[in-house]
Design an enzyme around this catalytic site. Structure first.
Site, PDB file in Angstrom:
ATOM      1  N   ASP A  35       0.778  -1.147  -0.186  1.00  0.00           N
ATOM      2  CA  ASP A  35       0.099   0.172   0.032  1.00  0.00           C
ATOM      3  C   ASP A  35       0.860   1.347   0.130  1.00  0.00           C
ATOM      4  O   ASP A  35       2.110   1.124   0.093  1.00  0.00           O
ATOM      5  CB  ASP A  35      -0.693   0.188   1.339  1.00  0.00           C
ATOM      6  CG  ASP A  35      -1.987  -0.842   1.297  1.00  0.00           C
ATOM      7  OD1 ASP A  35      -2.391  -1.257   0.034  1.00  0.00           O
ATOM      8  OD2 ASP A  35      -2.712  -1.214   2.273  1.00  0.00           O
ATOM      9  N   LYS A  40      -3.769   3.187  -2.354  1.00  0.00           N
ATOM     10  CA  LYS A  40      -4.893   4.037  -2.908  1.00  0.00           C
ATOM     11  C   LYS A  40      -4.663   5.337  -2.213  1.00  0.00           C
ATOM     12  O   LYS A  40      -4.504   5.432  -0.877  1.00  0.00           O
ATOM     13  CB  LYS A  40      -6.178   3.456  -1.969  1.00  0.00           C
ATOM     14  CG  LYS A  40      -6.668   2.159  -2.590  1.00  0.00           C
ATOM     15  CD  LYS A  40      -7.511   1.328  -1.804  1.00  0.00           C
ATOM     16  CE  LYS A  40      -7.150   0.230  -1.365  1.00  0.00           C
ATOM     17  NZ  LYS A  40      -7.812  -0.597  -0.316  1.00  0.00           N
ATOM     18  N   MET A  47      -7.424   9.436   9.303  1.00  0.00           N
ATOM     19  CA  MET A  47      -8.068   9.926   7.958  1.00  0.00           C
ATOM     20  C   MET A  47      -8.855  11.285   8.306  1.00  0.00           C
ATOM     21  O   MET A  47      -9.981  11.183   7.884  1.00  0.00           O
ATOM     22  CB  MET A  47      -8.828   8.887   7.204  1.00  0.00           C
ATOM     23  CG  MET A  47      -7.997   7.835   6.620  1.00  0.00           C
ATOM     24  SD  MET A  47      -8.670   6.429   5.913  1.00  0.00           S
ATOM     25  CE  MET A  47      -9.174   5.498   7.499  1.00  0.00           C
TER      26      MET A  47
HETATM   27  C1  LIG Z   1      -6.266   3.688   5.665  1.00  0.00           C
HETATM   28  S1  LIG Z   1      -5.735   4.180   7.157  1.00  0.00           S
HETATM   29  C2  LIG Z   1      -4.792   3.040   7.434  1.00  0.00           C
HETATM   30  C3  LIG Z   1      -4.491   2.647   9.113  1.00  0.00           C
HETATM   31  C4  LIG Z   1      -3.409   1.559   9.320  1.00  0.00           C
HETATM   32  N1  LIG Z   1      -4.136   0.357   8.952  1.00  0.00           N
HETATM   33  C5  LIG Z   1      -3.119   1.556  10.698  1.00  0.00           C
HETATM   34  O1  LIG Z   1      -3.381   0.429  11.548  1.00  0.00           O
HETATM   35  O2  LIG Z   1      -2.464   2.442  11.275  1.00  0.00           O
HETATM   36  C6  LIG Z   1      -4.569   5.612   6.814  1.00  0.00           C
HETATM   37  C7  LIG Z   1      -4.585   6.444   7.820  1.00  0.00           C
HETATM   38  O3  LIG Z   1      -3.760   5.984   9.081  1.00  0.00           O
HETATM   39  C8  LIG Z   1      -3.377   7.045   9.681  1.00  0.00           C
HETATM   40  N2  LIG Z   1      -1.724   6.905   9.633  1.00  0.00           N
HETATM   41  C9  LIG Z   1      -0.831   5.909   9.046  1.00  0.00           C
HETATM   42  N3  LIG Z   1       0.231   6.006   9.270  1.00  0.00           N
HETATM   43  C10 LIG Z   1       0.395   7.115   9.923  1.00  0.00           C
HETATM   44  C11 LIG Z   1       1.621   7.821  10.468  1.00  0.00           C
HETATM   45  N4  LIG Z   1       2.758   7.124  10.290  1.00  0.00           N
HETATM   46  N5  LIG Z   1       1.405   8.901  11.037  1.00  0.00           N
HETATM   47  C12 LIG Z   1       0.244   9.522  11.278  1.00  0.00           C
HETATM   48  N6  LIG Z   1      -0.990   8.978  10.926  1.00  0.00           N
HETATM   49  C13 LIG Z   1      -0.829   7.688   9.951  1.00  0.00           C
HETATM   50  C14 LIG Z   1      -3.574   8.496   8.785  1.00  0.00           C
HETATM   51  O4  LIG Z   1      -4.986   8.720   9.413  1.00  0.00           O
HETATM   52  C15 LIG Z   1      -3.854   7.740   7.565  1.00  0.00           C
HETATM   53  O5  LIG Z   1      -4.724   8.828   6.755  1.00  0.00           O
END
Ligand SMILES: C[S@@+](CC[C@H](N)C(=O)[O-])C[C@H]1O[C@@H](n2cnc3c(N)ncnc32)[C@H](O)[C@@H]1O
Length: 467
Positions: free
Chosen positions: A247, A269, A383
Site C-alpha cells: 500500500d 490507494k 484519516m
Molecule cells: C487507511 S488508514 C490505515 C491505518 C492503518 N491500518 C493503521 O493501523 O495504522 C490510513 C490512515 O492512518 C493514519 N496513519 C497511518 N500511518 C500514519 C503515520 N505514520 N502517522 C500518522 N498517521 C498515520 C492516517 O490517518 C492515514 O490517513
C-alpha cells in the site's frame, strides 16, 4: 576457515570437566543439553555447581589422574590454574582426546560456538576465538530471524520422511519439500496449528501428482513507518515472499527489507483516487496464491485497523486460499509513542476510541458524536485531516469544551514526523498553520496536552523567524 564445524552426537558418551566453579557449570549445562554422560572432577565445588548438577552428573572431589582423561571423549578444563591446564593438556594430547581449555584458545583442540537452539535445528556461530562478543551479537541477530517453532517444523518433516519416500517419485521429492517449507502447511506448524497441518499434509502426500499446488497469502502489518517497528514475524515473511502487494503507506525502508527477487506490486490507494480497486486486489491475491506463490499483502499499520484486512481475509477464505494474518503496530499506538503521550493515562482518560474521519465526497463522517464527546475519553481520528473542522464543530456541539487539548501527528515515527498541539476550538487553524496534509492522526482529549509538539505560538514564532 580456522576450525572445521562438525556436530558430535554426545548422547550417553563420557565427557569430563576439570573444575567446579562458574566456568565449569556453564560448560556442564551445554554438555547436559547434548545428552552427555558427564563427570566433573575438582578439589572442591562451588555451592551453585553442586546444587544444580548433583542429580545430573557425577561430581568427584579429588585431584584428577591421567586415566580420567583417557576414558573421556571430550575434556574441558575450567577454573584451573594455568600450569595445571598445561599439564592436563599434555595428557589429553598424548591420549588423543579432544580438549577445550576455557579462555586459553592456544591450548584448545576445539572451541564451543554461540548456539541458536531450536530443538532439531541448531545454528552455531564461531569467530575462531577472535571476537566472542561478535559471535554473541550474530547469535542474537539469528535468534530474531528464526521462528521459535522451527524445531517443531523439522520434527514434523522428519515424521513424514518415510511417507513422502513411499508416495512421491524420487525426482520430485526435492521440489515437494521446497514447496512444503514455503507453503501453508509449514506456516500452520510455525503458527502452532499442528492438527490442521497433519490433515493438510496427509491430503498433500496423497494428492495425485499432476494436481495444481496452492500457495498462501499472509496479510501483514508494516507498522506506521519506522522500519524498527516491524515485527520479527513480518520481517521473516517479507524475506520469504515470492510476491508482495503493498500500500501507499508502506515506507521504502520497509520494502528494502524484502527478499530481493520478490515481485512487488504497488496497489496503494490515495484518498479519492483508488489506484487499484479493492476487488481487483483480492482477485490478484487469489490468482498469485493459485499459482503456488507465497504472497505477502503488506499494509500500513495494522491490517485490521481501518485497513480492509478483514475484507481480504474473507475473500481469500471464500476462495479456499490458506491465509494468515500478522499484526502490525497501528498508527495510533506508534504515533502516541512518538509523541510521548499515553493514550489512556490514568489521570486523564478511561477509554480510547479509534474512529475514521473519512466520509464519501462532501458528506460529514457518520459518527455517534454524543458518545464520542464524553469526558475522559481519548478520541483518535484516522484519516481526519480534511474533515477536522467538522469533527471539532460536532464534538463541541455535543458538549466537548472548546479548550479540550488536541494533538495532530503527521508521518508519525518517520524521519519527517511533525507533531503540533493546541485546543479543539482552533483545530482546523492549527492544521492549516502547520501545513499538515497527512497521513496524520488527530488525538482529541486531555492526554493530548502531554504530547511533545509545537503549539500555534511556536509555529508562528518559527515562521516569523524564518521570514
Ligand atoms: C487507511 S488508514 C490505515 C491505518 C492503518 N491500518 C493503521 O493501523 O495504522 C490510513 C490512515 O492512518 C493514519 N496513519 C497511518 N500511518 C500514519 C503515520 N505514520 N502517522 C500518522 N498517521 C498515520 C492516517 O490517518 C492515514 O490517513
Amino acid at each position: 576457515m580456522k576450525a572445521f564445524p562438525a556436530y558430535i552426537d554426545l548422547r550417553g558418551r563420557p565427557v569430563l570437566i576439570l573444575g567446579g566453579g562458574a566456568a565449569a557449570l556453564a560448560k556442564a549445562r551445554l554438555m547436559l543439553a547434548a545428552g552427555a554422560k558427564l563427570t566433573l572432577i575438582a578439589a572442591d565445588f562451588a555451592p551453585e555447581t553442586k546444587a544444580e548438577l548433583e542429580t545430573q552428573a557425577r561430581l568427584i572431589a579429588r585431584e584428577p589422574v591421567a586415566a580420567d582423561i583417557e576414558a573421556s571423549v571430550l575434556v574441558f578444563i575450567a577454573d584451573t590454574e594455568e600450569s595445571e591446564a598445561w599439564r592436563w593438556a599434555e595428557v589429553a594430547r598424548l591420549a588423543g582426546v579432544l580438549l577445550n581449555v576455557v579462555d586459553q584458545p592456544e591450548l584448545c583442540d576445539f572451541t564451543t560456538p554461540s548456539i541458536v537452539d531450536r530443538g532439531r535445528v541448531t545454528v552455531s556461530i564461531s569467530t575462531g576465538g577472535a571476537a566472542p562478543v561478535l559471535g554473541k551479537r550474530l547469535r542474537a541477530d539469528i535468534e530474531a530471524l528464526l521462528p521459535p517453532r522451527l524445531g517443531a517444523l523439522a520434527e514434523f518433516a522428519d515424521r513424514y520422511r518415510d511417507t513422502v519416500k513411499a508416495t512421491i517419485a524420487p525426482e520430485e521429492r526435492r521440489t515437494f519439500w521446497e514447496e512444503f517449507f514455503d507453503g501453508p502447511i509449514a506456516a500452520q506448524i510455525l503458527a502452532g496449528d499442528e492438527a490442521r497441518a497433519h490433515e493438510a499434509m496427509l491430503a498433500l502426500v496423497n494428492r495425485p501428482q499432476a494436481e495444481e499446488k496452492t500457495g498462501a497469502v499472509h496479510i501483514v502489518g508494516a507498522g506506521p513507518g519506522d522500519p524498527d517497528l516491524l515485527t520479527i514475524k513480518a520481517l521473516r515473511l517479507l524475506q520469504r515472499a515470492d510476491v508482495i502487494l503493498y500500500d501507499r503507506l508502506v515506507s521504502d525502508e520497509i520494502l528494502s527489507l524484502a527478499r530481493r527477487d520478490a515481485e512487488r506490486f504497488y496497489v496503494g490507494k490515495a484518498k479519492s483516487n483508488h489506484a487499484v480497486p479493492q476487488e481487483e486486489i483480492e482477485a490478484r491475491l487469489i490468482e498469485f496464491a493459485r499459482q503456488g506463490k507465497m504472497v505477502v499483502r503488506l499494509k500500513g499499520g495494522d491490517p485490521f485497523v481501518f485497513g480492509r484486512g478483514g475484507e481480504e481475509l474473507e475473500a481469500l477464505r471464500n476462495a479456499n486460499i490458506p491465509v494468515f494474518v500478522c499484526p502490525g503496530v497501528t498508527a495510533a499506538t506508534g504515533c502516541a509513542a512518538a509523541a510521548n503521550m499515553a493514550l489512556t493515562h490514568r489521570d486523564h482518560a478511561q477509554a480510547v476510541t479509534f474512529v475514521t474521519g473519512h466520509a464519501k465526497g462532501e458528506a460529514d463522517p457518520a459518527l455517534d458524536w454524543s458518545a464520542l464527546a464524553a469526558l475522559k475519553n481519548t478520541l483518535v481520528v484516522y484519516m481526519g485531516v480534511t474533515k477536522a473542522e467538522t469533527i471539532a464543530a460536532k464534538l463541541i456541539e455535543h458538549g466537548r469544551g472548546r479548550d479540550t487539548p488536541v494533538a495532530v501527528i503527521e508521518n508519525g515515527t518517520r524521519e519527517n514526523q511533525k507533531i503540533v498541539k493546541g485546543a479543539l476550538g482552533y483545530l482546523a487553524h492549527l492544521i492549516t498553520a502547520s501545513e499538515i496534509k497527512g497521513p496524520a492522526l488527530l488525538v482529541i482529549g486531555e492526554v493530548a496536552a502531554l504530547a511533545d509538539g509545537e503549539t500555534l505560538i511556536d509555529i508562528i514564532a518559527r515562521q516569523r523567524a524564518a521570514a
